[in-house]
Scaffold this motif. Sequence first.
Motif: not given
Length: 260
Positions: A27, A37, A39, A79, A81, A96-98
């Motif tokens: 990421r 995307v 996140k 998105e 999360v 799990k996310f940026d």
Amino acid sequence: MFRLLAAFIGLFLACSPAFAKDAGAERGLDAILAAGVLKVGSTGDYRPFTFKDPASGAFSGFDIDLAQNLADALGVKLEIVPTSWPTLAADFEAGKFDVAMGGVSVTLDRQKRGLFSIPYMREGKTPIARCGDKGKFDTLAGIDKPDVTVIANPGGTNEKFDRAHLKQARIVVFPDNTKIFDEVAAGHADLMITDASETRFQEKLHRGVLCAVHPDKPFDFAEKAYWLQSDIGLKGFVDQWLHQSIETGAYQKVYDKWFE
């Protein structure tokens, strides 16, 4: 000899935790643009910054609007999360996310794990209590008594503040941050200590019942910012986007929607 030394240095760097994290990071700005995307990790339980509707699962809030603006600026889809305060750091480190958005406070512990954007709000911890008790809890000495019950949400900076500063008061951890202020209003706890912005917002929601205690003069200093994966390109973009949003009035427009 030089080749052997170079090979040794390369092996050392590749095996070091910091290098391994960067080298294996999926990421970053380039990855976000390639995937199309962004996140964003958000807890969904910290109004007005982030709220997850229990029926639809949809997210809304100040930082959710700004997350959409950031995604639009990047030219990608957004998105959200879901995460939680107790699992925020683990989810962040797991990639799990940026970026984490939703009233996230800048802390040195979080700084060790990633990067922060430029701050977008000055904060500090301050009490909120039933309006009739407001005058009792304007100092930490007045709060830190054996007959006082302080309620806190688990795993975040509120609980950490309470445990660091209160040695005699009873600290009760309540798992549902969306209903925690109702506990104070119902008399199940005397007060909560949280960010000044949240006390102002909850005072409006519980008008005449709950009152923020000196939100303009909080007990400590803190700032809110966006917690980013360790990618300098991503930080540079988010910083510039946030700077332009503030200067052009786009940030103020979203602020007025949720805080005024």
